[in-house]
Structure formats: structure tokens, C-alpha cells
Scaffold this motif. Sequence first.
Motif, PDB file in Angstrom:
ATOM      1  N   THR A 207       0.811  -1.216   0.000  1.00  0.00           N
ATOM      2  CA  THR A 207       0.000   0.000   0.000  1.00  0.00           C
ATOM      3  C   THR A 207       0.849   1.272   0.000  1.00  0.00           C
ATOM      4  O   THR A 207       0.513   2.245  -0.674  1.00  0.00           O
ATOM      5  N   GLN A 208       1.923   1.286   0.747  1.00  0.00           N
ATOM      6  CA  GLN A 208       2.767   2.479   0.845  1.00  0.00           C
ATOM      7  C   GLN A 208       3.327   2.887  -0.507  1.00  0.00           C
ATOM      8  O   GLN A 208       3.321   4.058  -0.876  1.00  0.00           O
ATOM      9  N   ALA A 209       3.849   1.913  -1.244  1.00  0.00           N
ATOM     10  CA  ALA A 209       4.443   2.210  -2.548  1.00  0.00           C
ATOM     11  C   ALA A 209       3.376   2.727  -3.505  1.00  0.00           C
ATOM     12  O   ALA A 209       3.617   3.652  -4.285  1.00  0.00           O
ATOM     13  N   ILE A 210       2.197   2.146  -3.456  1.00  0.00           N
ATOM     14  CA  ILE A 210       1.097   2.606  -4.313  1.00  0.00           C
ATOM     15  C   ILE A 210       0.774   4.055  -3.994  1.00  0.00           C
ATOM     16  O   ILE A 210       0.673   4.909  -4.885  1.00  0.00           O
ATOM     17  N   LEU A 211       0.644   4.343  -2.719  1.00  0.00           N
ATOM     18  CA  LEU A 211       0.263   5.691  -2.303  1.00  0.00           C
ATOM     19  C   LEU A 211       1.346   6.703  -2.644  1.00  0.00           C
ATOM     20  O   LEU A 211       1.058   7.810  -3.121  1.00  0.00           O
ATOM     21  N   GLN A 212       2.588   6.348  -2.401  1.00  0.00           N
ATOM     22  CA  GLN A 212       3.682   7.279  -2.678  1.00  0.00           C
ATOM     23  C   GLN A 212       3.779   7.637  -4.151  1.00  0.00           C
ATOM     24  O   GLN A 212       4.213   8.726  -4.509  1.00  0.00           O
ATOM     25  N   ASN A 213       3.384   6.726  -5.012  1.00  0.00           N
ATOM     26  CA  ASN A 213       3.578   6.949  -6.446  1.00  0.00           C
ATOM     27  C   ASN A 213       2.320   7.347  -7.201  1.00  0.00           C
ATOM     28  O   ASN A 213       2.420   7.916  -8.278  1.00  0.00           O
ATOM     29  N   GLN A 214       1.161   7.011  -6.682  1.00  0.00           N
ATOM     30  CA  GLN A 214      -0.073   7.299  -7.415  1.00  0.00           C
ATOM     31  C   GLN A 214      -1.169   7.817  -6.489  1.00  0.00           C
ATOM     32  O   GLN A 214      -2.323   7.378  -6.567  1.00  0.00           O
ATOM     33  N   GLU A 215      -0.808   8.770  -5.655  1.00  0.00           N
ATOM     34  CA  GLU A 215      -1.806   9.289  -4.716  1.00  0.00           C
ATOM     35  C   GLU A 215      -2.991   9.931  -5.439  1.00  0.00           C
ATOM     36  O   GLU A 215      -4.144   9.730  -5.050  1.00  0.00           O
ATOM     37  N   ASP A 216      -2.721  10.679  -6.492  1.00  0.00           N
ATOM     38  CA  ASP A 216      -3.816  11.326  -7.231  1.00  0.00           C
ATOM     39  C   ASP A 216      -4.797  10.291  -7.765  1.00  0.00           C
ATOM     40  O   ASP A 216      -6.012  10.455  -7.665  1.00  0.00           O
ATOM     41  N   PHE A 217      -4.242   9.240  -8.340  1.00  0.00           N
ATOM     42  CA  PHE A 217      -5.101   8.193  -8.894  1.00  0.00           C
ATOM     43  C   PHE A 217      -5.935   7.545  -7.790  1.00  0.00           C
ATOM     44  O   PHE A 217      -7.142   7.340  -7.939  1.00  0.00           O
ATOM     45  N   VAL A 218      -5.295   7.237  -6.674  1.00  0.00           N
ATOM     46  CA  VAL A 218      -6.009   6.643  -5.537  1.00  0.00           C
ATOM     47  C   VAL A 218      -7.148   7.557  -5.093  1.00  0.00           C
ATOM     48  O   VAL A 218      -8.275   7.103  -4.854  1.00  0.00           O
ATOM     49  N   ARG A 219      -6.861   8.851  -5.023  1.00  0.00           N
ATOM     50  CA  ARG A 219      -7.896   9.803  -4.599  1.00  0.00           C
ATOM     51  C   ARG A 219      -9.063   9.854  -5.586  1.00  0.00           C
ATOM     52  O   ARG A 219     -10.216  10.004  -5.190  1.00  0.00           O
ATOM     53  N   GLN A 220      -8.760   9.734  -6.872  1.00  0.00           N
ATOM     54  CA  GLN A 220      -9.838   9.751  -7.870  1.00  0.00           C
ATOM     55  C   GLN A 220     -10.760   8.547  -7.677  1.00  0.00           C
ATOM     56  O   GLN A 220     -11.986   8.670  -7.778  1.00  0.00           O
ATOM     57  N   VAL A 221     -10.172   7.403  -7.449  1.00  0.00           N
ATOM     58  CA  VAL A 221     -10.988   6.199  -7.230  1.00  0.00           C
ATOM     59  C   VAL A 221     -11.837   6.377  -5.967  1.00  0.00           C
ATOM     60  O   VAL A 221     -13.039   6.082  -5.952  1.00  0.00           O
ATOM     61  N   MET A 222     -11.202   6.873  -4.918  1.00  0.00           N
ATOM     62  CA  MET A 222     -11.934   7.091  -3.657  1.00  0.00           C
ATOM     63  C   MET A 222     -13.098   8.060  -3.855  1.00  0.00           C
ATOM     64  O   MET A 222     -14.186   7.861  -3.316  1.00  0.00           O
ATOM     65  N   GLN A 223     -12.852   9.112  -4.630  1.00  0.00           N
ATOM     66  CA  GLN A 223     -13.904  10.103  -4.861  1.00  0.00           C
ATOM     67  C   GLN A 223     -15.093   9.466  -5.577  1.00  0.00           C
ATOM     68  O   GLN A 223     -16.249   9.766  -5.265  1.00  0.00           O
ATOM     69  N   GLU A 224     -14.805   8.594  -6.527  1.00  0.00           N
ATOM     70  CA  GLU A 224     -15.902   7.914  -7.220  1.00  0.00           C
ATOM     71  C   GLU A 224     -16.737   7.066  -6.260  1.00  0.00           C
ATOM     72  O   GLU A 224     -17.965   7.041  -6.344  1.00  0.00           O
ATOM     73  N   VAL A 225     -16.068   6.372  -5.344  1.00  0.00           N
ATOM     74  CA  VAL A 225     -16.814   5.570  -4.363  1.00  0.00           C
ATOM     75  C   VAL A 225     -17.706   6.484  -3.524  1.00  0.00           C
ATOM     76  O   VAL A 225     -18.877   6.175  -3.270  1.00  0.00           O
TER      77      VAL A 225
END
Lengths: 312, 312
Positions: A207-225
Motif C-alpha cells: 500500500t505504501q508504494a502505491i500511495l507514494q507513487n499514485q496518490e492522485d489516482f487513488v484519490r480519484q478512485v476514492m472520490q468515485e466511491v
Amino acid sequence: MSSKVLIVGGGAIGGFYGSLLAKAGAEVAVVCRSNYSTVKQHGYQIESYALGKWQFMPGQVLRYAADYQAQADYVILCSKVTADIDRVGLIRAAVTKQTAIVFIQNGVEIEQELQQAFPDNLLISGLAFICCNRTAPDQINHLAYGKLTLGSLSADHVGKTQHLRDLFLQAGIECLVSDDIIASRWQKCVWNAPFNPLSVLSGGLATQAILQNQEDFVRQVMQEVCNIAQACGHPLPVDIIDTNIAQTRVMPPYKTSMLLDFTQGHAMETEAILGNTVRAAARQNVDCPYLKSLYALMLLRELQIRTNIPLA
Amino acid sequence: MSSKVLIVGGGAIGGFYGSLLAKAGAEVAVVCRSNYSTVKQHGYQIESYALGKWQFMPGQVLRYAADYQAQADYVILCSKVTADIDRVGLIRAAVTKQTAIVFIQNGVEIEQELQQAFPDNLLISGLAFICCNRTAPDQINHLAYGKLTLGSLSADHVGKTQHLRDLFLQAGIECLVSDDIIASRWQKCVWNAPFNPLSVLSGGLATQAILQNQEDFVRQVMQEVCNIAQACGHPLPVDIIDTNIAQTRVMPPYKTSMLLDFTQGHAMETEAILGNTVRAAARQNVDCPYLKSLYALMLLRELQIRTNIPLA
């Protein structure tokens, strides 16, 4: 008189929460699948970052719910929610009129199947906010968090839900009863929807590596949920994305449950976490291209696993 | 007098098109990397679905462009476009004032780097619409299609572009000169942008399986590429998506070039195909969530490969 509890699904979640109920004095039996013989012989060895180490020897270790030799006050379903698992069939034989059916499982919109099969039983929806892995058939490692959220799906019988909460509290784990457990389920999906598929599709990043490198993308997915939950009548807290990001940042690097299933060759909770979410969006006319991308990719990834074409 | 051609990058594309120019009478030398010694000894064995089998023994097989013993009329760059490849450095030593620099490469917006390095040379942008794999260091398998599209990046010197086209035509391969090669490049990206990353992220599915299971998703990605191309001033044919889908359906099941790079542990053309596309979209204010999803996932996949954390 102590409560009689049957845990169905003796993996990390079932073993861990079952052991806590036993600590609190409940009579706990466990239905195990792959780890039946190991648990039958040795019970579980549990190591928790917060609660120390202990052994949990269930009162009964069973292969099937039909083997249960008691009247269950609570049947607690802790299996994965995947196409190869018949949730109703797993528990039916141990359910009586008095049984409260609890499901501590991932995913959204997973209630209907159980409501239809057991229309007269109290149903308690449960969510585990926990980092907890099984490191061997009988070894459970509790790495972080642990909070359980419970919510009755019928307005009456709140007493039985509160009693279960009290047992967990007594055992030393945070547990609360939610007034809107459906919203809580969407809330959990805010984290699961990005991190579970991204951990698999990235080929195994924590999870850490994902967040460090693609936080914007993660936030977009979260916003859709969040948008979908709101459209379904369950608006989530306005700061939920920031909170999830902040908490993930300080979590120990964690392999998601979907990644563990993937590496172990088990079915993944793609439909419970992504498919049901995307279908809810379609029903509510909410646009969710990021979620649809993750869902499409997970379906292709699963197809590749099923067809098992070698890579090279 | 026959044309002097230096092919830089002796993989499937370089070897195949180089062999055709040799067939047409050009003096063809090839700069090889990993397959230098094999090709130096045996040349290439080429098997084409359309043109039969033949051997291609280049006039010179070289390790570096600096070793080239002639004045090149054409230097044809056929390497991948990846961060680990210095496209300018690869060809510089063989470029003279008279040299036309041709690049038969994937990706959009990859001209600038060469234009800046060689402002006084004729630059010819080339696109290969071909299914062509290298199955061994010196074995090239031409599976389907083969069309080459060429376009001069300067209005004058069209003669040199046409002469190159004539050589390819003479060798029996379809070749045309495009008036808007930038649009042609976007056109190729319509296919590459979905199928290349999907083949990798799915864990190795061939194009047919991807299309059969996720046609809607593929179409969404294609539509985004069309939107971006249009915003960049290069509107694509209105039926381009249907055409691409129809052609892919009748293609032999094909492993994309990105998938082959992935399985062979080579760098992938993520930036040339997806990164440049997403950046063009941002510049033009075009929304492209599906492309951004694929790009984010490919970056995570590449990160996982670089950090090389074992899965289990």
C-alpha cells in the motif's frame, strides 16, 4: 449463560475475532476449510501488535456447519465473498430461528443474498478495519488496527447486536454499533476499491508504494466511491478521503487481502468490492471511469489466471 | 546508384524492413545490440505470412553507428522508444548533412527530440502497421499486415521520402506517404493505447481475449485517444474505432510488443504510448480517465518490476 458462537470461515478474520469472543467467555466453535486438521490439533497461535500473543483452542473445530453440536446464538460468517463460495450453503445447517447471522466480510451490497435466504433471522452486518494475515494454517498475525463495526439490518433486536459488541469490548478490541451500517460498508469500500486491485494489478506492490507513487489516482478512485455512496443515499464524511490517505501513510507496508488471495491462487473479491460498486453506479447513473478501469482490468487478470496461459 | 541505408536497431521491425530494402537493391547495414554476433554470423531468417521465407544478410553488421563505413542516404531508427534508450546518441555518429533520418517507432509526440538534435536534416516519421515478432536472435516472424506509412516532417525533400516508399513497394510491401504523418501517429495510438497496456496488466492475454471480454473498455480508451488527437489539431477518421475493432477481431491472436518486452524483461514503451498521450491531453484540457488509469497502472507495474519485490 455464555453465548454460543459458530465461526464459519477459520481464516485470519474468523480465527482472530473468534479468539476474542472466546477470551470474553463465549463458547466458540469454528468451521475450517483448508486448515481443518492443523487447527483441530493445535488451535490457533495468535500474535497481535496490540494484545500480545495467545493460543486459541476452539471448543469445536468442524468441517461443516452441519457438524455443529449446539444451538448457535450467533453464526459469524467470515469467509471471502467470491463466486466459488456459497455463503448461504456454508451456514444454513447451523442456523435456527434464534440464531443471529453475523457476516464480517468485505464488499458493498452483499446483504441481499443472506436477507433472501434467511428472511426471519436477525442479520448483523460486520466490518473489520484491521490488518490481519494468516501466515501459516494456524498462525494469525494481527499487524495494525482491529476495530469492528457492527450494525443490525433490522431495527429491532438491537440487544443482540449490543451484546456481541460488549463481548468484543470485553476482549479488548474496539467495537462499535453503527446506525447506518450500509454507509459504513461504503466507507470501507473507499479504501478497498483502490488499494486491493492496485496491489494485484501492479504485480504485488504494498500500500505504501502505491500511495507514494499514485496518490492522485487513488484519490480519484476514492472520490468515485464517495459519489456512488451518496447517490445510493449514504453520504460519507467529507474528510473521508483525506483520513484514509493519512491513515494509509502511517500504516505498516501492507499486502492487501486481495493480493494475498492472488499470490495464494485463491479467488479474489473482485465482484464484492468492484463489481457491485460499478453496478450500483450504473443503477444510480453515476460516472465512475476509474473504478470501471480497475474492474475491467481485474476481470482480464482473472481471465488470464483461469485460462492459465504461460507468460513466456 | 543504389541507396545506402543504415538500420539502427536490429530487432523484428529493423530486420524485417531492412531486409525488404535489401531486396529492392539498397545497400543495407544494420546496427544490432543483443543479437549482434548471431546476425553477424548468420544474418536473419525471415518468415512472412505474405512474402515467403528468405535469408537477409546485411552488407554490414555493426555494434555502433560509429562503425558504419559509408555515407548514409537513410538512417532508419527502429529501436524502442524507452527511457533507457538514447535515440539521438544511437544514430548521431552516422548522420551527415545528406542523411535522411527515418524513425519507424511507436508513440506520439516523439518527433521533438530528433528535430532538436538534427535541425538541418530531413526527418521522416514512419509507422509500421504490422504483427511481427522476433522469435530468436536471428529469426523474424511476420504474422500479419505489414503496411508502412511514411511522412516527411518538412515540406520540401518529398523526393527522398517517395524514393524510400518506392523501394518498399518494389519489395512487395504496402507503403504510403502520408500528408499528415502526425495524424497517422495518433491513428496508430488508437490501437496501441488500449491493447499494449491491457496485454501486460492482464498478465499476458492476447488481443483476441482482451477484445472478446472488454470491448466496451477498449472502445472507451480508443475514444479518448481520438478526442486528444482532435484537440491537438489532428482529427481522425470517424470510423477509426470500428475499423480497429473489426481488424483486431480477425487478427491472429497476437502478443503485443509491450507484452513481449514485459515477458523478456525489457523496458516498455509506456511513456511513448501512454505518458505522451496523457500529457497531450492535459495540455489540451481533454479529460481521459481511462488512459490515465492505464498509465497509472503501468507506472505501478514498472515500479514493481524495478523494485523486484518477490510476490509470495
